[in-house]
Each structure stands twice: as structure tokens, then as C-alpha cells.
Write a protein that holds these residues in place. Structure first.
Motif, short mmCIF file in Angstrom:
data_model
loop_
_atom_site.label_atom_id
_atom_site.label_comp_id
_atom_site.label_asym_id
_atom_site.label_seq_id
_atom_site.Cartn_x
_atom_site.Cartn_y
_atom_site.Cartn_z
N LEU A 28 -23.71 115.62 -8.99
CA LEU A 28 -22.85 115.45 -10.24
C LEU A 28 -23.48 115.97 -11.22
O LEU A 28 -23.10 116.72 -12.25
CB LEU A 28 -22.19 114.10 -10.30
CG LEU A 28 -21.06 113.71 -9.30
CD1 LEU A 28 -20.69 112.30 -9.52
CD2 LEU A 28 -19.83 114.59 -9.49
N LEU A 29 -24.92 115.43 -11.30
CA LEU A 29 -25.73 115.80 -12.42
C LEU A 29 -26.13 117.22 -12.68
O LEU A 29 -26.34 117.71 -13.49
CB LEU A 29 -27.16 114.71 -12.39
CG LEU A 29 -26.96 113.37 -12.87
CD1 LEU A 29 -28.25 112.59 -12.44
CD2 LEU A 29 -26.61 113.10 -14.29
N ARG B 56 -22.78 125.11 -9.44
CA ARG B 56 -21.32 125.12 -8.87
C ARG B 56 -21.45 124.33 -7.77
O ARG B 56 -22.43 124.27 -6.81
CB ARG B 56 -21.02 126.73 -8.65
CG ARG B 56 -20.46 127.71 -9.54
CD ARG B 56 -20.32 128.87 -9.21
NE ARG B 56 -18.80 128.85 -8.39
CZ ARG B 56 -18.27 129.55 -7.87
NH1 ARG B 56 -18.67 130.95 -8.08
NH2 ARG B 56 -17.18 129.59 -7.23
N ARG C 9 -24.26 119.51 -11.62
CA ARG C 9 -23.12 120.11 -12.03
C ARG C 9 -22.93 119.87 -13.40
O ARG C 9 -22.67 121.05 -14.13
CB ARG C 9 -21.85 119.70 -11.13
CG ARG C 9 -20.51 120.13 -11.84
CD ARG C 9 -20.33 121.65 -11.48
NE ARG C 9 -19.01 122.21 -12.16
CZ ARG C 9 -19.02 122.92 -13.13
NH1 ARG C 9 -20.27 123.11 -13.75
NH2 ARG C 9 -17.79 123.35 -13.54
N TRP C 10 -23.07 118.79 -14.15
CA TRP C 10 -22.90 118.34 -15.52
C TRP C 10 -24.07 118.91 -16.42
O TRP C 10 -23.79 119.53 -17.40
CB TRP C 10 -22.69 116.79 -15.62
CG TRP C 10 -21.56 116.31 -15.00
CD1 TRP C 10 -20.37 117.08 -14.72
CD2 TRP C 10 -21.20 114.88 -14.66
NE1 TRP C 10 -19.55 116.03 -14.03
CE2 TRP C 10 -20.08 114.95 -14.03
CE3 TRP C 10 -22.18 113.87 -14.52
CZ2 TRP C 10 -19.64 113.67 -13.49
CZ3 TRP C 10 -21.66 112.73 -13.98
CH2 TRP C 10 -20.53 112.53 -13.56
N VAL C 11 -25.37 118.87 -15.84
CA VAL C 11 -26.50 119.08 -16.78
C VAL C 11 -26.74 120.66 -16.71
O VAL C 11 -27.00 121.34 -17.45
CB VAL C 11 -27.65 118.28 -16.32
CG1 VAL C 11 -28.94 118.50 -17.41
CG2 VAL C 11 -27.37 116.85 -16.71
N THR D 248 -30.15 109.90 -9.68
CA THR D 248 -30.74 110.27 -10.84
C THR D 248 -32.21 110.54 -10.67
O THR D 248 -32.45 111.76 -11.58
CB THR D 248 -30.52 109.35 -12.06
OG1 THR D 248 -29.17 108.71 -12.09
CG2 THR D 248 -31.00 109.52 -13.42
N ARG E 225 -17.39 118.64 -2.87
CA ARG E 225 -16.32 118.16 -3.36
C ARG E 225 -15.69 117.21 -2.46
O ARG E 225 -15.31 116.02 -2.68
CB ARG E 225 -15.40 119.22 -4.04
CG ARG E 225 -16.05 119.81 -5.07
CD ARG E 225 -14.90 121.08 -5.76
NE ARG E 225 -15.44 122.04 -6.40
CZ ARG E 225 -15.37 121.84 -7.62
NH1 ARG E 225 -14.91 120.73 -8.20
NH2 ARG E 225 -16.02 122.88 -8.65
N GLY F 160 -25.04 123.05 -14.73
CA GLY F 160 -24.14 123.95 -14.74
C GLY F 160 -23.85 124.45 -13.25
O GLY F 160 -23.14 125.64 -12.95
#
Length: 297
Positions: A267-268, A276, A270-272, A15, A282, A274
Motif C-alpha cells: 500500500l505504501l 502499480r 502504491r501511495w508514496v 512501514t 489487490r 505510485g
């Protein structure tokens, strides 16, 4: 307990790196570092001092150490960890500017894990066959998750890759030595070793910022300074969780699990943001999950 604490450290480190990366897109890297590192030092120093206050010591200081419990050797290890960590960050970001990220990032991640784990095994730690298998899977996962999209080769691609290898190895060595030195300092406590480490890192980060004239950025209305400050505080919390993990179980196990932090950053993103995720990232996340299961069962 070592697994929970190491996973907490990985989540927090990931984070903090994400927030630091966002801030670095809006301001000069060394200006960001000169904000994040001191912010983390200030947070830990305040909490450590509160732990010494009458009435709060039992709540905050129990089992976390005090200045009186630290010998000069522990102080030295803590200061050295801060210097190594700051040096690793400088090499890491300098590598991003001078060489392919697709080379610098995975090499740094690999070296930062293998170096302290190798020293731990050489020092007498013995891992079961299941732990060794899980550790190897996690190493592959760390490289996979850290691998960004490759850029097209230019005319000096070979030289650029060599530069990336050198910068990545230097950054990884700095991070690996940070893990090792902070673990040694953490044997005498938790909060004060981290506070000393962050203070030493602050001197390096601010010194580099001044030398490169990377002074604080102008007001941009985007909250860059706040993001950098939060990144530093979260990174300091990760330091505390990591030290607690090394005190709770095998050092090698704590390092391998903590080193999965790039997964949280991806992951952040991707989530925050956007962004790819590539198939390799993955696959790395799935391997990381499988590796943690093997390490903890």
C-alpha cells in the motif's frame, strides 16, 4: 486486544520494510541493515533504561519487565531471536540478488507464518474452525500480496527457481524462528527482551557489513541515512507491539495477523511511490481483510 496489537505490529513492520526498501535502492543492502538494526536497538535500549529511572518506571516499565525479571533462558531466547531475524534478512536480500523475487518473497512469507503457527498448534494451542478458516485465508493473502510481477524466464529459469525456493525457505525459517524465539523471551517482559534481540541482531548485521565491505554510503543528499534510521526505529516499535500481542492472546493468532505486514508495504509503495498494484496483490489485500474478520469474530 491481541488483534489490535498484532495489526499494529503488521502496520509497523510493513512501514519499516517499505522505508528499508527505499533506502536499499540508494545504497548497498548490507550497509542499510547495518544502520537500521542498530538504530532500533538504540531506541529500545533508551526506552528500557528510562523505564528503570525513578519516577518513570511506573509509566514506562509497568508490565514491561526489567533486567532483574529476566532469567538466563529468556536472555538466550531473546539473543537467538535477534540472530535468527538477522539471518533471515540476509537470506532474503541475498535471494533477491540471486533468484527470482517472485519465488523468494512468497515462499519466505509462507514459511515464516506456517513454521511458528505449526509449532504453536503442536504445543497445544487449539483454534476454532472459524479461526482456522481465517488463518488459511490469511496464508493465501500473504502469498498473494508478497507476489511481485514475474519476470520472463531465461535459459536457466529452472535452476533460478530452485535457488529462489532455497533462499525463500531459509529466509522464512529465519523469520519464523525470530517470531517464535521472541515470543518465548517476551514471557518475562517486553522492552528488555526486544532490546537484547535487537542488540544480537546488530552484531550479526554489522559483522556482515564489515565482512562484505558494505561500509556506510557516501553523502547523497537524499536523506538515505535518515530513512534507514527511521526504518530501524519503526521496526523496533513493531517488535514491541508483537511481543505485547503474544502476551495478550493466542500465539498462533498473533503470528498470522502480524504476518500480514507485506500488505502495508504494498500500500505504501502504491501511495508514496505510485507503483502499480497487480490484480493478485489487490486480491490478497481483500483476502487479508476477510481473514482478519474471521479470526476476530
Amino acid at each position: 486486544m491481541v488483534t489490535i496489537l498484532a495489526l499494529a505490529a503488521a502496520v509497523l513492520y510493513g512501514t519499516a520494510d517499505f522505508l528499508g526498501g527505499v533506502a536499499s535502492r540508494r545504497a548497498r543492502v548490507f550497509a542499510v541493515l547495518a544502520t537500521t538494526v542498530p538504530a532500533g536497538a538504540a531506541v529500545v535500549l533508551v526506552v528500557a533504561l528510562l523505564g528503570e529511572a525513578p519516577g518513570l518506571g511506573g509509566l514506562l516499565g509497568h508490565g514491561l519487565g526489567s533486567p532483574a525479571s529476566m532469567g538466563w533462558d529468556a536472555v538466550g531466547w531473546a539473543a537467538l531471536s535477534g540472530i535468527c531475524g538477522a539471518a533471515g534478512l540476509i537470506a532474503f536480500y541475498a535471494g533477491f540478488a540471486a533468484a527470482p523475487i517472485s519465488v523468494v518473497a512468497p515462499v519466505a512469507a509462507l514459511v515464516s507464518t506456517v513454521l511458528p503457527v505449526g509449532i504453536a498448534i503442536a504445543g497445544g494451542e487449539r483454534l476454532t474452525a472459524r479461526m482456522l478458516a481465517g488463518g488459511l485465508i490469511c496464508l493465501v493473502a500473504i502469498v498473494g500480496v508478497s507476489m511481485p510481477a514475474a519476470r520472463r524466464d531465461g535459459p536457466d529459469a529452472g535452476a533460478a527457481r530452485l535457488r529462489g525456493l532455497a533462499y525463500g525457505a531459509a529466509a522464512g525459517a529465519g523469520f519464523g524462528l525470530f517470531f517464535l524465539c521472541l515470543k518465548n523471551a517476551g514471557q518475562s517482559g517486553v522492552l528488555w527482551p526486544v532490546a537484547i534481540s535487537r542488540t544480537a541482531g546488530t552484531l550479526v548485521a554489522v559483522g556482515i557489513a564489515v565482512a562484505t565491505k558494505a561500509l556506510p554510503w557516501r553523502r547523497d543528499g537524499g536523506g538515505t541515512g535518515v530513512i534507514a534510521l527511521v526504518s530501524g526505529a519503526v521496526d523496533a516499535a513493531a517488535n514491541v507491539c508483537y511481543v505485547l500481542a503474544t502476551r495478550a492472546g493466542l500465539f498462533g493468532l498473533a503470528v498470522v495477523i502480524t504476518s500480514l505486514y507485506p500488505g502495508m508495504t504494498v500500500l505504501l509503495a502504491r501511495w508514496v511511490l505510485g507503483e502499480r498494484m497487480r490484480w493478485l496483490q489487490r486480491a490478497g489485500l481483500l483476502l487479508a481483510a476477510a481473514g482478519v474478520v474471521l479470526l476476530t469474530t
